[in-house]
Write a protein that holds these residues in place. Structure first.
Motif, PDB file in Angstrom:
ATOM      1  N   TRP A   1      21.593  26.416   2.389  1.00 25.50           N
ATOM      2  CA  TRP A   1      22.619  25.378   2.443  1.00 25.50           C
ATOM      3  C   TRP A   1      24.021  25.967   2.292  1.00 25.50           C
ATOM      4  O   TRP A   1      24.872  25.404   1.615  1.00 25.50           O
ATOM      5  CB  TRP A   1      22.361  24.263   1.423  1.00 25.50           C
ATOM      6  CG  TRP A   1      21.226  23.390   1.869  1.00 25.50           C
ATOM      7  CD1 TRP A   1      19.960  23.400   1.391  1.00 25.50           C
ATOM      8  CD2 TRP A   1      21.255  22.416   2.916  1.00 25.50           C
ATOM      9  NE1 TRP A   1      19.185  22.485   2.084  1.00 25.50           N
ATOM     10  CE2 TRP A   1      19.962  21.865   3.028  1.00 25.50           C
ATOM     11  CE3 TRP A   1      22.251  21.950   3.780  1.00 25.50           C
ATOM     12  CZ2 TRP A   1      19.643  20.883   3.955  1.00 25.50           C
ATOM     13  CZ3 TRP A   1      21.933  20.976   4.705  1.00 25.50           C
ATOM     14  CH2 TRP A   1      20.632  20.447   4.777  1.00 25.50           C
ATOM     15  N   GLN A   2      24.238  27.092   2.947  1.00 33.00           N
ATOM     16  CA  GLN A   2      25.546  27.745   2.949  1.00 33.00           C
ATOM     17  C   GLN A   2      26.055  27.852   4.378  1.00 33.00           C
ATOM     18  O   GLN A   2      25.284  28.195   5.287  1.00 33.00           O
ATOM     19  CB  GLN A   2      25.458  29.159   2.346  1.00 33.00           C
ATOM     20  CG  GLN A   2      24.989  29.181   0.909  1.00 33.00           C
ATOM     21  CD  GLN A   2      25.956  28.496  -0.032  1.00 33.00           C
ATOM     22  OE1 GLN A   2      27.162  28.703   0.021  1.00 33.00           O
ATOM     23  NE2 GLN A   2      25.415  27.642  -0.894  1.00 33.00           N
ATOM     24  N   ILE A   3      27.346  27.593   4.583  1.00 34.92           N
ATOM     25  CA  ILE A   3      27.934  27.814   5.902  1.00 34.92           C
ATOM     26  C   ILE A   3      27.817  29.302   6.217  1.00 34.92           C
ATOM     27  O   ILE A   3      28.165  30.152   5.400  1.00 34.92           O
ATOM     28  CB  ILE A   3      29.406  27.347   5.934  1.00 34.92           C
ATOM     29  CG1 ILE A   3      29.444  25.826   5.785  1.00 34.92           C
ATOM     30  CG2 ILE A   3      30.085  27.785   7.224  1.00 34.92           C
ATOM     31  CD1 ILE A   3      30.836  25.246   5.675  1.00 34.92           C
ATOM     32  N   GLY A   4      27.259  29.607   7.379  1.00 39.89           N
ATOM     33  CA  GLY A   4      27.037  30.988   7.779  1.00 39.89           C
ATOM     34  C   GLY A   4      25.749  31.584   7.252  1.00 39.89           C
ATOM     35  O   GLY A   4      25.379  32.693   7.611  1.00 39.89           O
ATOM     36  N   GLY A   5      25.042  30.834   6.407  1.00 41.67           N
ATOM     37  CA  GLY A   5      23.766  31.313   5.865  1.00 41.67           C
ATOM     38  C   GLY A   5      22.639  31.080   6.860  1.00 41.67           C
ATOM     39  O   GLY A   5      22.871  30.796   8.038  1.00 41.67           O
ATOM     40  N   LYS A   6      21.424  31.189   6.376  1.00 45.69           N
ATOM     41  CA  LYS A   6      20.272  31.066   7.267  1.00 45.69           C
ATOM     42  C   LYS A   6      19.457  29.833   6.921  1.00 45.69           C
ATOM     43  O   LYS A   6      19.211  29.543   5.752  1.00 45.69           O
ATOM     44  CB  LYS A   6      19.387  32.302   7.181  1.00 45.69           C
ATOM     45  CG  LYS A   6      18.254  32.279   8.208  1.00 45.69           C
ATOM     46  CD  LYS A   6      17.534  33.592   8.264  1.00 45.69           C
ATOM     47  CE  LYS A   6      18.329  34.509   9.173  1.00 45.69           C
ATOM     48  NZ  LYS A   6      17.621  35.738   9.506  1.00 45.69           N
ATOM     49  N   THR A   7      19.046  29.122   7.976  1.00 41.10           N
ATOM     50  CA  THR A   7      18.136  27.997   7.854  1.00 41.10           C
ATOM     51  C   THR A   7      16.974  28.238   8.801  1.00 41.10           C
ATOM     52  O   THR A   7      17.176  28.603   9.962  1.00 41.10           O
ATOM     53  CB  THR A   7      18.840  26.673   8.217  1.00 41.10           C
ATOM     54  OG1 THR A   7      19.927  26.459   7.305  1.00 41.10           O
ATOM     55  CG2 THR A   7      17.880  25.494   8.119  1.00 41.10           C
ATOM     56  N   LEU A   8      15.770  28.052   8.293  1.00 42.72           N
ATOM     57  CA  LEU A   8      14.554  28.198   9.089  1.00 42.72           C
ATOM     58  C   LEU A   8      13.914  26.829   9.253  1.00 42.72           C
ATOM     59  O   LEU A   8      13.731  26.106   8.274  1.00 42.72           O
ATOM     60  CB  LEU A   8      13.566  29.138   8.400  1.00 42.72           C
ATOM     61  CG  LEU A   8      14.091  30.504   7.956  1.00 42.72           C
ATOM     62  CD1 LEU A   8      13.000  31.265   7.202  1.00 42.72           C
ATOM     63  CD2 LEU A   8      14.589  31.289   9.138  1.00 42.72           C
ATOM     64  N   PHE A   9      13.584  26.458  10.478  1.00 40.11           N
ATOM     65  CA  PHE A   9      12.840  25.239  10.786  1.00 40.11           C
ATOM     66  C   PHE A   9      11.469  25.694  11.258  1.00 40.11           C
ATOM     67  O   PHE A   9      11.354  26.288  12.334  1.00 40.11           O
ATOM     68  CB  PHE A   9      13.552  24.435  11.885  1.00 40.11           C
ATOM     69  CG  PHE A   9      14.915  23.958  11.484  1.00 40.11           C
ATOM     70  CD1 PHE A   9      15.067  22.854  10.655  1.00 40.11           C
ATOM     71  CD2 PHE A   9      16.049  24.615  11.938  1.00 40.11           C
ATOM     72  CE1 PHE A   9      16.331  22.410  10.291  1.00 40.11           C
ATOM     73  CE2 PHE A   9      17.314  24.173  11.579  1.00 40.11           C
ATOM     74  CZ  PHE A   9      17.458  23.068  10.762  1.00 40.11           C
ATOM     75  N   LEU A  10      10.438  25.430  10.448  1.00 41.98           N
ATOM     76  CA  LEU A  10       9.140  26.045  10.682  1.00 41.98           C
ATOM     77  C   LEU A  10       8.007  25.032  10.757  1.00 41.98           C
ATOM     78  O   LEU A  10       8.063  23.965  10.145  1.00 41.98           O
ATOM     79  CB  LEU A  10       8.845  27.038   9.559  1.00 41.98           C
ATOM     80  CG  LEU A  10       9.907  28.124   9.337  1.00 41.98           C
ATOM     81  CD1 LEU A  10       9.646  28.865   8.033  1.00 41.98           C
ATOM     82  CD2 LEU A  10       9.937  29.071  10.517  1.00 41.98           C
ATOM     83  N   GLY A  11       6.976  25.411  11.482  1.00 44.49           N
ATOM     84  CA  GLY A  11       5.738  24.662  11.505  1.00 44.49           C
ATOM     85  C   GLY A  11       4.798  25.224  10.458  1.00 44.49           C
ATOM     86  O   GLY A  11       5.095  26.245   9.819  1.00 44.49           O
ATOM     87  N   PRO A  12       3.629  24.617  10.268  1.00 44.93           N
ATOM     88  CA  PRO A  12       2.701  25.073   9.240  1.00 44.93           C
ATOM     89  C   PRO A  12       2.205  26.497   9.459  1.00 44.93           C
ATOM     90  O   PRO A  12       1.770  27.155   8.517  1.00 44.93           O
ATOM     91  CB  PRO A  12       1.557  24.064   9.298  1.00 44.93           C
ATOM     92  CG  PRO A  12       1.672  23.421  10.635  1.00 44.93           C
ATOM     93  CD  PRO A  12       3.113  23.478  11.020  1.00 44.93           C
ATOM     94  N   ASP A  13       2.306  27.002  10.687  1.00 43.35           N
ATOM     95  CA  ASP A  13       1.899  28.377  10.978  1.00 43.35           C
ATOM     96  C   ASP A  13       3.007  29.391  10.706  1.00 43.35           C
ATOM     97  O   ASP A  13       2.833  30.591  10.915  1.00 43.35           O
ATOM     98  CB  ASP A  13       1.430  28.498  12.429  1.00 43.35           C
ATOM     99  CG  ASP A  13       2.504  28.105  13.436  1.00 43.35           C
ATOM    100  OD1 ASP A  13       3.653  27.778  13.037  1.00 43.35           O
ATOM    101  OD2 ASP A  13       2.190  28.096  14.645  1.00 43.35           O
ATOM    102  N   GLY A  14       4.178  28.916  10.241  1.00 41.91           N
ATOM    103  CA  GLY A  14       5.302  29.810   9.946  1.00 41.91           C
ATOM    104  C   GLY A  14       6.152  30.149  11.158  1.00 41.91           C
ATOM    105  O   GLY A  14       7.130  30.872  11.051  1.00 41.91           O
ATOM    106  N   ASN A  15       5.791  29.642  12.320  1.00 41.65           N
ATOM    107  CA  ASN A  15       6.587  29.866  13.526  1.00 41.65           C
ATOM    108  C   ASN A  15       7.583  28.728  13.696  1.00 41.65           C
ATOM    109  O   ASN A  15       7.356  27.615  13.231  1.00 41.65           O
ATOM    110  CB  ASN A  15       5.686  29.947  14.758  1.00 41.65           C
ATOM    111  CG  ASN A  15       4.766  31.142  14.726  1.00 41.65           C
ATOM    112  OD1 ASN A  15       5.116  32.198  14.199  1.00 41.65           O
ATOM    113  ND2 ASN A  15       3.579  30.987  15.275  1.00 41.65           N
TER     114      ASN A  15
END
Length: 143
Positions: free
Chosen positions: A44-58
């Motif tokens: 939750w930081q500007i310029g940070g990383k966000t991952l949107f993942l499925g149950p398989d981690g992809n």
């Protein structure tokens, strides 16, 4: 790339709508219309990383380009994650924007997302059904 936009009126205060979008349990509930078992990880930081993942981690990885809780968040997609490896994708450079505006105890939620035309129907269905879930969660105080 094409931008598609969804708007819904939710009879709940802005904080409840934000919580319905981004509370981990609520997120898994409304995003099941894209991939059941979806979750996200974010600093939750500007310029940070966000991952949107499925149950398989992809899934997808993005960065936040604008954040004004609980009014707006903009994600810039940077690529896909497959088997733990980050790769470029057709979604690279695509924006996903959430804008919330409260008036008289209700909140208007507008979501805009850049999509490749081959995924437009999937995204249209996912957001149409998913935002109905967000509305239900926020209005029923279950977030």
């Amino acid at each position: 790339m094409k931008t598609i936009t969804f708007t819904t009126e939710i009879h709940a205060p802005i904080d409840k709508v934000w919580e319905a979008l981004w509370n981990e349990d609520a997120y898994t509930e409304w995003t099941k219309h894209f991939v059941p078992g979806s979750y996200y990880e974010s600093d939750w930081q500007i310029g940070g990383k966000t991952l949107f993942l499925g149950p398989d981690g992809n899934g997808m990885f993005a960065t936040i380009t604008k954040l004004e809780k609980p009014y707006e968040v903009i994600f810039l997609h940077q690529g896909e994650i497959w088997d733990g490896v980050e790769k470029e994708s057709i979604a690279e450079g695509a924006y996903e924007k959430y804008v919330l505006i409260e008036s008289n105890g209700s909140t208007t939620l507008t979501v805009s997302v850049d999509v490749d035309e081959q995924y437009e129907d999937h995204m249209d269905e996912g957001f149409s059904k998913g935002l109905d879930e967000v509305k239900h969660i926020a209005e029923n105080d279950t977030a």
